[in-house]
Design an enzyme around this catalytic site. Structure first.
Site, PDB file in Angstrom:
ATOM      1  N   ARG A 121       0.866  -1.233   0.025  1.00 39.94           N
ATOM      2  CA  ARG A 121      -0.304   0.106   0.033  1.00 39.94           C
ATOM      3  C   ARG A 121       0.914   1.213  -0.220  1.00 39.94           C
ATOM      4  O   ARG A 121       0.371   2.213  -0.707  1.00 39.94           O
ATOM      5  CB  ARG A 121      -0.959  -0.035   1.211  1.00 39.94           C
ATOM      6  CG  ARG A 121      -2.067  -1.070   1.046  1.00 39.94           C
ATOM      7  CD  ARG A 121      -2.601  -1.410   2.371  1.00 39.94           C
ATOM      8  NE  ARG A 121      -3.699  -2.209   2.357  1.00 39.94           N
ATOM      9  CZ  ARG A 121      -3.955  -3.644   2.087  1.00 39.94           C
ATOM     10  NH1 ARG A 121      -2.848  -4.192   1.844  1.00 39.94           N
ATOM     11  NH2 ARG A 121      -5.068  -4.137   2.036  1.00 39.94           N
ATOM     12  N   ASP A 164      -4.278 -15.346   7.175  1.00 40.45           N
ATOM     13  CA  ASP A 164      -3.150 -15.864   6.677  1.00 40.45           C
ATOM     14  C   ASP A 164      -2.299 -16.713   7.681  1.00 40.45           C
ATOM     15  O   ASP A 164      -1.330 -17.282   7.351  1.00 40.45           O
ATOM     16  CB  ASP A 164      -2.055 -14.643   6.549  1.00 40.45           C
ATOM     17  CG  ASP A 164      -2.674 -14.047   5.096  1.00 40.45           C
ATOM     18  OD1 ASP A 164      -3.651 -14.347   4.438  1.00 40.45           O
ATOM     19  OD2 ASP A 164      -2.490 -12.728   4.991  1.00 40.45           O
ATOM     20  N   ARG A 181      -5.373 -23.998   0.871  1.00 40.28           N
ATOM     21  CA  ARG A 181      -4.628 -24.546   2.086  1.00 40.28           C
ATOM     22  C   ARG A 181      -5.068 -25.377   3.234  1.00 40.28           C
ATOM     23  O   ARG A 181      -4.522 -26.163   3.917  1.00 40.28           O
ATOM     24  CB  ARG A 181      -4.218 -23.155   2.904  1.00 40.28           C
ATOM     25  CG  ARG A 181      -3.264 -22.309   2.056  1.00 40.28           C
ATOM     26  CD  ARG A 181      -2.851 -21.034   2.907  1.00 40.28           C
ATOM     27  NE  ARG A 181      -1.655 -20.446   2.245  1.00 40.28           N
ATOM     28  CZ  ARG A 181      -1.348 -19.139   2.487  1.00 40.28           C
ATOM     29  NH1 ARG A 181      -1.959 -18.287   3.243  1.00 40.28           N
ATOM     30  NH2 ARG A 181      -0.638 -18.559   1.714  1.00 40.28           N
TER      31      ARG A 181
HETATM   32  C1  S3P Z   1      -4.551  -9.026   2.370  1.00 39.63           C
HETATM   33  C2  S3P Z   1      -5.713  -9.459   2.481  1.00 39.63           C
HETATM   34  C3  S3P Z   1      -6.118 -10.751   2.642  1.00 39.63           C
HETATM   35  C4  S3P Z   1      -4.795 -11.833   3.048  1.00 39.63           C
HETATM   36  C5  S3P Z   1      -3.615 -11.271   1.881  1.00 39.63           C
HETATM   37  C6  S3P Z   1      -3.261  -9.810   2.367  1.00 39.63           C
HETATM   38  C7  S3P Z   1      -4.267  -7.613   2.170  1.00 39.63           C
HETATM   39  O1  S3P Z   1      -6.762 -11.499   1.606  1.00 39.63           O
HETATM   40  O2  S3P Z   1      -5.112 -13.050   2.684  1.00 39.63           O
HETATM   41  O3  S3P Z   1      -2.704 -12.206   2.367  1.00 39.63           O
HETATM   42  O4  S3P Z   1      -3.197  -7.261   2.050  1.00 39.63           O
HETATM   43  O5  S3P Z   1      -5.406  -6.744   1.729  1.00 39.63           O
HETATM   44  P1  S3P Z   1      -8.355 -11.342   1.252  1.00 39.63           P
HETATM   45  O6  S3P Z   1      -8.643  -9.834   0.902  1.00 39.63           O
HETATM   46  O7  S3P Z   1      -8.288 -12.229   0.027  1.00 39.63           O
HETATM   47  O8  S3P Z   1      -8.842 -12.107   2.547  1.00 39.63           O
END
Ligand code: S3P
Length: 434
Positions: free
Chosen positions: A27, A315, A346
């Site tokens: 970001r 995660d 997973r």
């Molecule tokens: C993330 C959101 C999550 C996470 C990913 C990182 C992010 O995914 O699993 O590793 O940085 O916004 P989802 O939005 O699919 O839940």
């Protein structure tokens, strides 16, 4: 292709500092690229996923300098300053990069195309494309998956969108498109998801409000460049937290970790199982809470995990399943069907590993039932390029009777470059082969 060869260890102890947060690093690059002025980032995660984002913002016209390890300076081009990339944008293994870029690119005047590695090319993208089309974007996927083609020049308008799944990536993509839309964009979450986008956009001066699962962004005229101090990644710390819960010979302290409440569901899950974990030395970096995490040896007991915690630990399940395999009795996880569309399925990947290592379990459509308390057998696991599966089974070695060999571990560098060195520093025995 590299492998891990992990010998059973005598236990972990000591202090460790994990690399920067992946979500926040992605970001910082994207928002920095469209800000006015230079954004200075420290603690940046130099993992393959974030480097893919770095290359992409560069090919869209932002100038990026890397004056020192973990430091990135992004000279923003302004909200309307991005330019057409000269080639297809390759996101590698990074689902977050692809989905967030879909939102960012949807409102641009030029065409773009997003691709990724074999794993990413199989992941669902319509969850983002569909609501973006409702905002006026012109986006194509190939039967729901990448390549994603984005046609430039649409006039986007804000929408009010109730997400069908709890996804920070979908929410963030819509907020990014909302920066370029006419009128406000509102996203309603079915459950709380990580809120780094909202916090960081606020620090770039954008009007984003969040209350009771409803997030609203009003389009700004500009983003003001800022400083971003990236905390240690809680999702990387998770491997050491679990390692300490199942195999500490003395306390383990993980320093400078981001403890944003939308990320630390694992701590509550482990606490329910009897873990002894304390957050100490609280401070705030930018808009993000940070602490040191102290974990003492404990005896874990199996439990049923409340479904509300699942998105707050999405995660961390590979590591958590290893903890559950070491807990006395039965642990039940449900409501976690999102695990099936991550880098790999997973649930299936952990089940295959448990079969090899002799851990009794039952696969559920949306989770797993694990009967814990026995030691892992030795054996060979194919991580099939999923970084978190590889690291989770490396941690299992602390309770293994024999050597565990983990194949195809190169992608550990997508989120946690140097994992083996840090792990060995606290007492694991991770060797590299292959
Ligand atoms: C993330 C959101 C999550 C996470 C990913 C990182 C992010 O995914 O699993 O590793 O940085 O916004 P989802 O939005 O699919 O839940």
């Amino acid at each position: 292709m590299s492998d891990f060869i992990v010998e059973p260890g005598a236990g972990v102890a000591g202090r460790v500092r994990v690399p920067g947060d992946k979500s926040i690093s992605h970001r910082a690059l994207m928002f920095g690229a469209i800000a006015s002025g230079t954004t200075r980032v420290t603690g940046f995660l130099e993992g393959e996923d974030c480097l893919a984002t770095l290359r992409a913002v560069t090919s869209l016209g932002a100038r990026v300098e890397r004056p020192a390890a973990g430091e990135v300076w992004i000279e923003g081009v302004g909200l309307a300053g991005l330019g057409a990339p000269t080639a297809v944008l390759d996101m590698g293994n990074a689902g977050t990069a692809m989905r967030l870029f879909m939102g960012l690119l949807a409102g641009q005047s030029f065409d773009s195309e997003l691709v990724g590695d074999q794993s990413l090319m199989r992941r669902p993208m319509e969850r983002v494309a569909r609501p973006l089309r409702e905002m006026g974007a012109r986006i194509e996927t190939l039967e729901g998956r990448p390549p994603v083609r984005i046609h430039g020049g649409p006039r986007l308008h804000g929408i009010r969108y109730a997400m069908p799944m709890a996804s920070a990536q979908v929410k963030s993509a819509l907020l990014l498109a909302g920066l370029y839309a006419e009128g406000a964009t509102t996203v309603i979450e079915p459950a709380v998801t990580r809120d780094h986008t909202e916090r960081m956009l606020q620090s770039f001066g954008v009007d984003v409000t969040a209350r009771g699962g409803t997030v609203t962004l009003r389009p700004p005229t500009r983003l003001e460049s800022t400083r971003v101090e990236v905390p240690g990644d809680f999702s990387s710390a998770a491997f050491f937290i679990v390692a300490a819960c199942i195999g500490a010979r003395a306390p383990v302290v993980i320093e400078g970790v981001g403890v944003n409440p939308t990320r630390i569901g694992l701590l509550e899950m482990l606490a329910l199982m009897g873990a002894d974990i304390r957050l100490i030395n609280h401070r705030t970096w930018g808009m993000e809470p940070v602490a040191d995490i102290e974990v003492r040896p404990s005896r874990l007991k199996g439990t049923r995990i409340p479904e509300r915690l699942v998105p707050l630990a999405i995660d961390e399940f590979p590591a958590f399943f290893v903890a559950a395999a070491c807990a006395e009795g039965e642990t039940i996880v449900t409501g976690a069907e999102e695990l099936r569309v991550q880098e790999r399925d997973r649930i299936a990947a952990m089940a295959r590993g448990f079969e090899v290592l002799g851990i009794p379990h039952e696969v559920l459509p949306d989770g797993m039932r694990i009967t814990g308390g026995n030691w892992f057998d030795g054996g060979t696991i194919d991580s099939r390029g999923d970084h978190r599966i590889a690291m989770a089974f490396a941690v299992a070695s602390l309770r293994a009777k024999e050597k565990i060999e983990i194949l195809d571990t190169e992608n550990v560098a997508t989120s946690f470059p140097g994992f083996d060195v840090l792990a060995n520093g606290v007492g694991l025995h991770v060797g590299i082969g292959g």
